[in-house]
Design a protein around this motif. Structure first.
Motif, PDB file in Angstrom:
ATOM      1  N   ASN A 138       0.492  -1.489   0.039  1.00  9.22           N
ATOM      2  CA  ASN A 138      -0.184   0.094   0.259  1.00  9.22           C
ATOM      3  C   ASN A 138       0.567   1.092  -0.145  1.00  9.22           C
ATOM      4  N   LYS A 139       1.509   0.810   0.380  1.00 14.41           N
ATOM      5  CA  LYS A 139       3.153   2.127   0.932  1.00 14.41           C
ATOM      6  C   LYS A 139       3.159   2.968  -0.585  1.00 14.41           C
ATOM      7  N   THR A 170      -3.313  -4.699   1.365  1.00 13.27           N
ATOM      8  CA  THR A 170      -1.785  -3.962   1.720  1.00 13.27           C
ATOM      9  C   THR A 170      -0.618  -4.980   1.256  1.00 13.27           C
ATOM     10  N   GLY A 171      -0.055  -5.531   0.716  1.00 13.85           N
ATOM     11  CA  GLY A 171       0.698  -6.340   0.874  1.00 13.85           C
ATOM     12  C   GLY A 171       1.342  -7.085   2.121  1.00 13.85           C
ATOM     13  N   GLY A 172       3.082  -6.294   1.833  1.00 13.60           N
ATOM     14  CA  GLY A 172       3.429  -6.835   3.045  1.00 13.60           C
ATOM     15  C   GLY A 172       3.836  -8.480   4.014  1.00 13.60           C
ATOM     16  N   ALA A 181      -6.484  -3.338   6.972  1.00  7.68           N
ATOM     17  CA  ALA A 181      -6.208  -3.229   7.767  1.00  7.68           C
ATOM     18  C   ALA A 181      -5.492  -1.253   8.457  1.00  7.68           C
ATOM     19  N   ALA A 182      -5.757  -0.946   9.613  1.00  8.42           N
ATOM     20  CA  ALA A 182      -5.275   0.548  10.155  1.00  8.42           C
ATOM     21  C   ALA A 182      -3.916   0.077  11.165  1.00  8.42           C
ATOM     22  N   GLY A 183      -2.686   0.607  10.507  1.00  5.70           N
ATOM     23  CA  GLY A 183      -1.596   0.432  10.795  1.00  5.70           C
ATOM     24  C   GLY A 183      -1.325   1.934  12.069  1.00  5.70           C
ATOM     25  N   THR A 184      -0.893   3.217  10.864  1.00  7.84           N
ATOM     26  CA  THR A 184      -0.853   4.431  11.408  1.00  7.84           C
ATOM     27  C   THR A 184      -2.663   5.316  10.780  1.00  7.84           C
ATOM     28  N   GLY A 185      -3.186   4.184  10.373  1.00  8.15           N
ATOM     29  CA  GLY A 185      -4.720   4.861   9.611  1.00  8.15           C
ATOM     30  C   GLY A 185      -4.740   5.577   8.703  1.00  8.15           C
ATOM     31  N   GLY A 186      -3.679   6.237   7.425  1.00  6.91           N
ATOM     32  CA  GLY A 186      -3.800   6.474   6.813  1.00  6.91           C
ATOM     33  C   GLY A 186      -4.847   6.330   5.818  1.00  6.91           C
ATOM     34  N   THR A 187      -4.243   4.827   5.362  1.00  4.19           N
ATOM     35  CA  THR A 187      -4.956   4.360   4.512  1.00  4.19           C
ATOM     36  C   THR A 187      -6.476   4.458   4.689  1.00  4.19           C
ATOM     37  N   LYS A 229       1.175   5.814  -1.661  1.00  2.52           N
ATOM     38  CA  LYS A 229       1.220   7.153  -0.475  1.00  2.52           C
ATOM     39  C   LYS A 229       2.867   7.288  -0.550  1.00  2.52           C
ATOM     40  N   ASN A 274       6.802  -2.143   6.160  1.00  2.00           N
ATOM     41  CA  ASN A 274       7.242  -2.310   5.316  1.00  2.00           C
ATOM     42  C   ASN A 274       7.526  -0.855   4.454  1.00  2.00           C
ATOM     43  N   TYR A 310      -0.266  -7.612   9.746  1.00  2.00           N
ATOM     44  CA  TYR A 310      -1.282  -6.583   8.759  1.00  2.00           C
ATOM     45  C   TYR A 310      -2.220  -7.338   8.885  1.00  2.00           C
ATOM     46  N   ASP A 326       0.371 -10.788   5.010  1.00  2.00           N
ATOM     47  CA  ASP A 326       1.290 -11.034   6.025  1.00  2.00           C
ATOM     48  C   ASP A 326       0.745 -10.959   7.412  1.00  2.00           C
TER      49      ASP A 326
HETATM   50  C1  LIG Z   1       1.228  -4.024   5.215  1.00  2.00           C
HETATM   51  C2  LIG Z   1       0.534  -3.044   5.404  1.00  2.00           C
HETATM   52  N1  LIG Z   1      -0.820  -3.245   5.992  1.00  2.00           N
HETATM   53  C3  LIG Z   1      -1.352  -2.287   6.376  1.00  2.00           C
HETATM   54  C4  LIG Z   1      -0.970  -1.054   6.980  1.00  2.00           C
HETATM   55  C5  LIG Z   1      -1.412  -0.292   7.503  1.00  2.00           C
HETATM   56  O1  LIG Z   1      -1.527   0.904   6.329  1.00  2.00           O
HETATM   57  P1  LIG Z   1      -1.341   2.696   7.357  1.00  2.00           P
HETATM   58  O2  LIG Z   1      -0.573   2.691   7.745  1.00  2.00           O
HETATM   59  O3  LIG Z   1      -1.641   3.685   6.172  1.00  2.00           O
HETATM   60  O4  LIG Z   1      -2.439   2.131   8.650  1.00  2.00           O
HETATM   61  C6  LIG Z   1       0.793  -0.990   6.509  1.00  2.00           C
HETATM   62  C7  LIG Z   1       1.706  -0.288   7.267  1.00  2.00           C
HETATM   63  O5  LIG Z   1       1.563   0.403   8.059  1.00  2.00           O
HETATM   64  C8  LIG Z   1       1.770  -2.267   5.597  1.00  2.00           C
HETATM   65  O6  LIG Z   1       2.698  -2.704   5.384  1.00  2.00           O
END
Ligand SMILES: Cc1ncc(COP(=O)(O)O)c(C=O)c1O
Length: 345
Positions: A55-56, A329-331, A202-208, A59, A84, A301, A298
């Motif tokens: 997904n990066k 979103t990969g990984g 998936a929400a890590g930093t939540g930007g997606t 961005k 990632n 996430y 992965d």
């Molecule tokens: C594989 C993968 N999926 C999802 C996310 C979450 O994306 P976001 O940080 O935009 O929430 C990330 C990174 O944080 C990621 O590397």
């Protein structure tokens, strides 16, 4: 606004061709049959962009265009050891002739595995500062970024382009506003009943998540989005995402106010013991998609996001009349940093 208008407004922001777009939206017939609930589709953002992608790429296409426009030669970012975002930043910087500085607030592991190994192979400068990895919900995303910006600039020197964790800025998240347009148009072309469609990410930093929410809002699209928190990482997380979604809409010329309660995020439920720690449900999810559809998730996430989807089918959140689009979103380089995923039948 119409999809073409949104696309047009996005052209005011420079963008590099890092991602091959649009990504496919594919059916998951065998997983749909096994789970026995809604119709399941997968949006393949997993292998877009350099060095295994993810997904990066969407961005970084905007962020690194901004860095180049500003004449920067060095790029700083940070993340967890299996970030990632860090790996894709390293790869994109190599391709653009930029110097990537990656910060990890943990001890240097004795062997570099998974994404870390790739970061080193791609020639990024790795900085390990064992302050503690943070991400324990004691600080907001914004405070963490301010602190890291200060520390990293002191070590790398002035003039570098700083990217927050996960590429989490308005500029970066424009990539997912555009992804919302792409999904909306694909769903229309497939003849889906948009009011019954939910996109899970998936929400890590939540930007997606914030980008998709802003995009569907700008389009007036009935498609819903649902974020699955993977780490209980940030204090006041929904408030940060509400602010970001509002800023994204404003950047594209419309005022929309989001309250923290408007953020469609399931926080905590599927995290288990913590960020990057496997749960039984995430192990099962990774194995099930691999064995029914031949698609690799992965563990950090997408495994947890898929665990959220599977639970949502089991608990009736989604019914057979619904369509659920899983955003991949990969990984998957992270798979090589974990053991025992393949067993457990
Ligand atoms: C594989 C993968 N999926 C999802 C996310 C979450 O994306 P976001 O940080 O935009 O929430 C990330 C990174 O944080 C990621 O590397």
């Amino acid at each position: 606004m119409l999809p073409a208008q949104l696309q047009d407004r996005l052209t005011q922001f420079p963008r590099l061709p890092l991602a091959q777009l649009p990504t496919p939206l594919e059916p998951l017939p065998r997983l749909t049959a096994v789970l026995g609930g809604p119709s399941l589709l997968i949006k393949r953002d997993d292998n877009i962009g350099p060095a295994f992608g993810g997904n990066k790429a969407r961005k970084l296409a905007f962020l690194l265009a901004e860095a180049l426009n500003q004449g920067r030669r060095k790029v700083i970012t940070y993340g967890g050891l299996q970030s990632n975002h860090a790996r894709m930043t390293a790869a994109a910087c190599a391709r653009l002739g930029l110097e990537a500085h990656l910060f990890f607030f943990e001890k240097r592991p004795s062997t570099l595995q998974g994404n870390l190994f790739l970061d080193a192979l791609l020639g990024a400068k790795l900085h390990f500062i064992p302050f503690g990895s943070g991400g324990d919900a004691s600080m907001t995303l914004e405070t963490t970024n301010r602190l890291v910006r200060w520390v990293s600039a002191a070590l790398v020197g002035p003039g570098a382009y700083f990217m927050p964790v996960g590429g989490h800025t308005v500029t970066g998240c424009l990539g997912y506003v555009d992804a919302a347009r792409e999904i909306h148009e694909q769903a229309v072309a497939l003849g889906l009943d948009l009011a019954r469609v939910t996109v899970i990410t998936a929400a890590g930093t939540g930007g997606t998540l914030a980008g998709l929410l802003a995009g569907f809002t700008l389009l007036g699209s009935p498609i819903r989005v649902l974020g699955i928190d993977v780490g209980k990482l940030w204090k006041a997380f929904p408030a940060s995402l509400a602010r970001l979604a509002g800023e994204l809409c404003a950047a594209l010329g419309e005022v929309h106010t989001f309250r923290p309660a408007d953020i469609p995020l399931i926080e905590g439920t599927y995290v288990g013991p913590g960020y990057a720690v496997l749960t039984d449900a995430s192990r099962t999810a990774v194995r099930l998609l691999a064995r029914t559809e031949g698609i690799l998730l992965d563990p950090v996430y997408t495994g947890k996001a898929m665990a959220g989807l599977m639970d949502g089918v089991g608990n009736g959140r989604f019914t057979p009349d619904d369509t659920v689009i899983f955003l991949h979103t990969g990984g998957f380089p992270g798979l090589w940093a974990f053991s025992g995923l393949e067993t457990g039948d």
